[in-house]
Design an enzyme around this catalytic site. Structure first.
Site, PDB file in Angstrom:
ATOM      1  N   ASP A  71      -7.807  -2.300   4.182  1.00  0.00           N
ATOM      2  CA  ASP A  71      -8.093  -3.459   3.939  1.00  0.00           C
ATOM      3  C   ASP A  71      -7.664  -4.432   4.889  1.00  0.00           C
ATOM      4  O   ASP A  71      -8.158  -5.819   4.691  1.00  0.00           O
ATOM      5  CB  ASP A  71      -8.142  -3.819   2.342  1.00  0.00           C
ATOM      6  N   SER A  72      -6.650  -4.247   5.842  1.00  0.00           N
ATOM      7  CA  SER A  72      -6.301  -5.137   6.841  1.00  0.00           C
ATOM      8  C   SER A  72      -7.401  -5.788   7.514  1.00  0.00           C
ATOM      9  O   SER A  72      -7.468  -6.823   8.359  1.00  0.00           O
ATOM     10  CB  SER A  72      -5.195  -4.567   7.401  1.00  0.00           C
ATOM     11  N   ASP A 114      -8.683   2.577   2.049  1.00  0.00           N
ATOM     12  CA  ASP A 114      -8.032   1.674   1.054  1.00  0.00           C
ATOM     13  C   ASP A 114      -9.128   1.506  -0.067  1.00  0.00           C
ATOM     14  O   ASP A 114     -10.095   0.983   0.114  1.00  0.00           O
ATOM     15  CB  ASP A 114      -7.707   0.412   1.614  1.00  0.00           C
ATOM     16  N   LYS A 143      -6.321   5.262  -0.505  1.00  0.00           N
ATOM     17  CA  LYS A 143      -5.128   4.564  -0.845  1.00  0.00           C
ATOM     18  C   LYS A 143      -5.244   3.577  -1.728  1.00  0.00           C
ATOM     19  O   LYS A 143      -5.986   2.736  -1.748  1.00  0.00           O
ATOM     20  CB  LYS A 143      -4.717   4.139   0.650  1.00  0.00           C
ATOM     21  N   GLU A 145      -2.435   0.553  -3.803  1.00  0.00           N
ATOM     22  CA  GLU A 145      -0.897  -0.103  -3.720  1.00  0.00           C
ATOM     23  C   GLU A 145      -0.646  -0.152  -5.242  1.00  0.00           C
ATOM     24  O   GLU A 145      -1.248  -0.325  -6.147  1.00  0.00           O
ATOM     25  CB  GLU A 145      -1.461  -1.557  -3.354  1.00  0.00           C
ATOM     26  N   GLU A 212       6.031   0.120   3.249  1.00  0.00           N
ATOM     27  CA  GLU A 212       6.054  -0.993   4.149  1.00  0.00           C
ATOM     28  C   GLU A 212       7.194  -1.841   3.805  1.00  0.00           C
ATOM     29  O   GLU A 212       7.384  -2.396   2.631  1.00  0.00           O
ATOM     30  CB  GLU A 212       4.504  -1.858   3.818  1.00  0.00           C
TER      31      GLU A 212
END
Length: 296
Positions: A71-72, A114, A143, A145, A212
């Site tokens: 999602d970056s 993501d 993925k 978070e 991270e």
């Protein structure tokens, strides 16, 4: 209309003599068992972000084992101030683009996508619907978070056949709650919490874990404690099972200053593929990251 005859190898052209075509190397598709074998053998896993078909094909040809549709993309492709504004539809669009790029070149990379902000926080059922969207777009793994609160969701997805990569440390989707892009796990209490969360996620079935902006010593300790979950570091030192970078950061073409944990591999490579190959070789050889330069 008659189709033109292909120019044979070794034939003279206005631009010189064509070299003989070299056969493409035969590579096995990357899978979870393959990643486990690599880790057992002490071989570092390489991962890069990819957002479109062309760069996905180039990264795969350069030998990257895992591609992350992160999602970056909201920040590096869309110009957003954070990843919070990225939608599930956007993630599915880019995941499908990357998957098509890999398919066109018979790529072997493991494709991770993501789950964006707001697509799994309501619980396992919402996460499953979102994961299905990304898997149907071509992802091999999703993925998400978050710490221990995501463990039930991880278990729910894994039990239903969806491989999961977890993400601890700096979690960009909650950057506002964290007070900015800061190193996580520095205090004894925070380090204990991160270790506990990592164990919970492994027990829930997470096969991979992105760490991270975590102190290198802590990341190494977490890695050693997770035999069934492969850690992938970004700003977490050299002791993880593998490394990931944002493609734009490692090519030196981001919109701002390169983060401390990144390196501009394009500066001396001369080509995008050359830069990615240099990244892969540096990770495999243990030259990147350099804990004195790229870690805390």
């Amino acid at each position: 209309m008659t189709a033109p005859t292909p120019t044979p190898a070794n034939a003279a052209t206005p631009y010189g003599t064509l070299p003989p075509a070299s056969p493409l190397p035969q590579r096995r598709p990357v899978s979870l068992p393959r990643l486990a074998q690599m880790r057992e053998a002490g071989e570092k896993i390489t991962m890069l972000t990819a957002y479109d078909a062309t760069f996905a094909a180039v990264a795969d040809a350069a030998g990257v084992e895992c591609l992350l549709v992160g999602d970056s993309l909201g920040m590096v492709c869309q110009g957003l101030p954070s990843t919070v504004g990225v939608s599930l539809d956007t993630m599915a669009y880019h995941t499908a683009s990357v998957a098509r790029g890999l398919h066109r070149v018979q790529g072997t990379a493991w494709l991770i996508a993501d789950l964006p902000y707001g697509s799994y926080a309501e619980g396992p059922e919402q996460a499953m619907r979102s994961a299905c969207t990304l898997m149907q777009a071509g992802a091999h793994m999703v993925k998400l978070e978050g710490g221990g609160w995501t463990a039930p969701t991880v278990r729910f997805l894994v039990e239903r056949g969806v491989p999961v990569c977890a993400h601890l440390g700096l979690t960009p989707q909650t950057v506002h709650a964290l007070g900015g892009y800061r190193v996580q796990g520095r205090s004894d209490e925070a380090a204990r919490a991160l270790r506990s969360q990592a164990n919970e996620l492994q027990d829930a079935g997470a096969a991979m874990l992105v760490l991270e902006m975590v102190p290198a010593t802590l990341a190494r300790e977490v890695t050693d404690a997770l035999p069934r979950c492969h850690t992938i570091g970004i700003g977490a030192g050299s002791g993880t099972a593998g490394q990931v970078l944002v493609l734009h950061d490692m090519l030196g073409v981001n919109l701002g200053k390169n983060p401390k944990f990144a390196h501009d591999f394009m500066a001396q490579a001369g080509s995008v593929r050359g830069a990615i190959e240099a990244y892969v070789q540096a990770v495999k050889a243990g030259r990147f990251p350099d804990d004195a330069l790229h870690a805390w």
